[in-house]
Design an enzyme around this catalytic site. Structure first.
Site, short mmCIF file in Angstrom:
data_model
loop_
_atom_site.label_atom_id
_atom_site.label_comp_id
_atom_site.label_asym_id
_atom_site.label_seq_id
_atom_site.Cartn_x
_atom_site.Cartn_y
_atom_site.Cartn_z
N TRP A 34 1.61 -40.20 -26.83
CA TRP A 34 1.16 -38.76 -26.47
C TRP A 34 2.27 -38.44 -25.41
CZ3 TRP A 34 -2.61 -40.67 -29.24
CH2 TRP A 34 -3.63 -39.92 -29.71
N TYR A 82 -7.64 -42.99 -36.22
CA TYR A 82 -7.41 -41.98 -35.23
C TYR A 82 -7.74 -40.35 -36.24
CZ TYR A 82 -6.01 -38.16 -32.04
OH TYR A 82 -6.02 -37.19 -31.38
N ASP A 159 -8.38 -30.94 -22.24
CA ASP A 159 -9.02 -30.69 -23.55
C ASP A 159 -10.06 -29.69 -23.35
OD1 ASP A 159 -7.34 -32.59 -23.99
OD2 ASP A 159 -8.50 -33.71 -25.38
N ARG A 192 -17.39 -37.43 -23.89
CA ARG A 192 -16.46 -36.64 -24.73
C ARG A 192 -16.86 -35.24 -25.03
NH1 ARG A 192 -11.72 -39.08 -25.46
NH2 ARG A 192 -11.64 -37.59 -27.39
N TYR A 339 -15.35 -35.93 -19.18
CA TYR A 339 -14.05 -35.40 -19.41
C TYR A 339 -13.41 -34.73 -18.52
CZ TYR A 339 -10.75 -36.47 -23.33
OH TYR A 339 -9.82 -36.96 -24.23
N GLU A 383 -9.40 -44.69 -18.07
CA GLU A 383 -9.07 -43.35 -18.59
C GLU A 383 -9.29 -42.43 -17.46
OE1 GLU A 383 -10.60 -41.83 -22.19
OE2 GLU A 383 -9.05 -40.00 -22.35
C1 GLC Z 1 -6.87 -36.72 -24.01
C2 GLC Z 1 -6.62 -36.08 -22.73
C3 GLC Z 1 -5.13 -35.73 -22.80
C4 GLC Z 1 -4.13 -37.14 -23.09
C5 GLC Z 1 -4.76 -37.60 -24.28
C6 GLC Z 1 -4.11 -39.18 -24.56
O1 GLC Z 1 -6.90 -35.88 -25.14
O2 GLC Z 1 -7.42 -34.80 -22.55
O3 GLC Z 1 -4.70 -35.19 -21.58
O4 GLC Z 1 -3.02 -36.77 -23.09
O5 GLC Z 1 -6.25 -37.97 -24.22
O6 GLC Z 1 -4.47 -39.73 -23.28
#
Ligand code: GLC
Length: 416
Positions: A34, A82, A159, A192, A339, A383
């Protein structure tokens, strides 16, 4: 707090999530590279292996598209656990990827690395043209009246933030192909985004893919175009850092200075007088989100201060035992575990804290740093965290939380 033990646990997480040249956020839930996660991971890796930290960003930039965008996910190796994967996105870059970007932390990370590892100068110089092209892409395809906008909630990195509620409600997700979510296989669904959100996320992916990710068309016609204070301030900061890199590398910075002026003026337009804060703005409907989030609190990181933001900071941090929440707890949409609608995210704290320290809010910055250290020390490298109880939430053994620990929160990062 056992700093040595936590430091070595954080290093072990980053090494364990290393897939050879890139670091995944966490196994299972996020098995690819990411974009902004990698930039933060590099800051943590730099504390024990600077050469490997440069590689992280080189791998990220190797996925850059022709027109300059650096995708939000690079699918280096297939992973059926995924969804949505490379086949759904059908990205057009040199490496299988998504078709949107993510907050551009890379220039800031590269400046950070160079300051700590001057031997990496040639590597910084080699990365500079790609960074410049990515920033130019933002100014060409994601800038309206000086405001930086996103064309998908995932692009913002936040998100399911309330910033997107209005624009998301206006989308009727007809024609989304049947799908099975995989995120809820790994994490409790209550933590989520909802199904209504997910339908719209996928609808927007289909919209982009159906026009072959044509950047100009998306910038003009996308049903989701929302100016995002988080993205705006991160880009502003990164553009200042890009200017500093240009100076350090003997490159011309006239174009970069122009972008900074545009973004400073654009920030003014993100001010919501009713809320007394910076917030998101729906370019398609003209409506403001009316949400005070941790994206708003990145103003100092972008080099912009307002007394009203200081007052909000004092109020919000006094209202909760663990700051900085992703949404004002006084907002009826606040949800402590869901989240980006309440929880604390270590990377947002790092950026907000660094910005505060730069802009003279030293006590607030230090309180935030120590609070983040306590949160991680007591609850692990989650996280994200519940701002009311401090409970860990989402995925575990998370790279960016480990990196924030090593680069900023740990007492060892402060030279003591
Ligand atoms: C989720 C988060 C995003 C992050 C991703 C991987 O989608 O909202 O900000 O980059 O997870 O950690």
């Amino acid at each position: 707090m056992d700093t040595d033990r936590l430091d070595s646990e954080a290093r072990a997480i980053l090494k364990g999530n290393d897939r050879g040249g890139y670091t995944i956020p966490t196994a299972g839930l996020y098995p690819y590279q990411w974009n902004w996660d990698s930039a933060f991971s590099a800051l943590g890796i730099a504390t024990f292996d600077p050469a490997r930290a440069w590689t992280e960003l080189e791998t990220l930039l190797s996925g850059q598209w022709d027109h300059g965008m650096v995708p939000h996910i690079l699918f280096h190796r297939p992973d059926p656990g995924y969804f949505p994967g490379p086949d759904i996105w059908a990205g057009r870059g040199p490496i299988a990827s998504s078709g949107i970007t993510q907050p551009p932390v890379a220039a800031t990370a590269i400046r950070w690395l160079l300051a700590r590892d001057p031997a990496g100068r040639d590597r910084a110089a080699a990365l500079f043209p790609g960074l410049l092209a990515w920033h130019r892409w933002f100014m060409t395809y994601r800038c309206a009246g000086g405001r930086i906008f996103v064309t998908h909630p995932w692009e913002s990195g936040r998100d399911n933030a309330p910033d997107w509620d209005g624009a998301m409600a206006a989308i009727d997700p007809v024609g989304v192909a049947p799908y099975r979510r995989r995120d809820t296989d790994h994490v409790d669904a209550a933590m989520r985004p909802t199904k209504a959100d997910y339908d719209r996320y996928l609808w927007l992916v289909q919209f982009g893919r159906d026009i072959d990710w044509n950047a100009a068309q998306i910038a003009r016609d996308c049903p989701f175009r929302v100016a995002d204070p988080g993205m705006h301030f991160i880009l502003l900061r990164a553009t200042r850092d890009l200017g500093a890199l240009a100076a350090a590398l003997g490159q011309d910075s006239a174009e970069i200075c122009g972008w900074i002026a545009t973004l400073e003026a654009g920030a003014e337009a993100l001010w919501n007088p009713d809320l007394g804060a910076f917030d998101a703005f729906d370019l398609n409907s003209g409506a403001r989100a009316g949400a005070l989030t941790n994206g708003s609190f990145l103003c100092w990181y972008g080099g912009i201060d307002r007394p009203g933001m200081r007052a909000h900071l004092a109020r919000v941090t006094a209202a909760l035992p663990h700051g900085l929440p992703s949404l004002d707890p006084a907002d009826p949409r606040f949800e402590a575990k869901r989240y980006w609608r309440g929880p604390v995210w270590a990377v947002m704290n790092l950026m907000a804290g660094i910005g505060m320290a730069d802009m003279g809010l030293r006590a607030e910055a230090e309180a935030l740093r120590q609070g983040t250290a306590r949160l991680i020390g007591e609850n692990g490298f989650a996280e994200y965290f519940d701002p009311v109880t401090g409970a860990p939430a989402g995925g575990g053994a998370f790279s960016w939380t480990a990196a924030v620990w090593l680069a900023w929160a740990s007492p060892s990062s402060q030279g003591g």
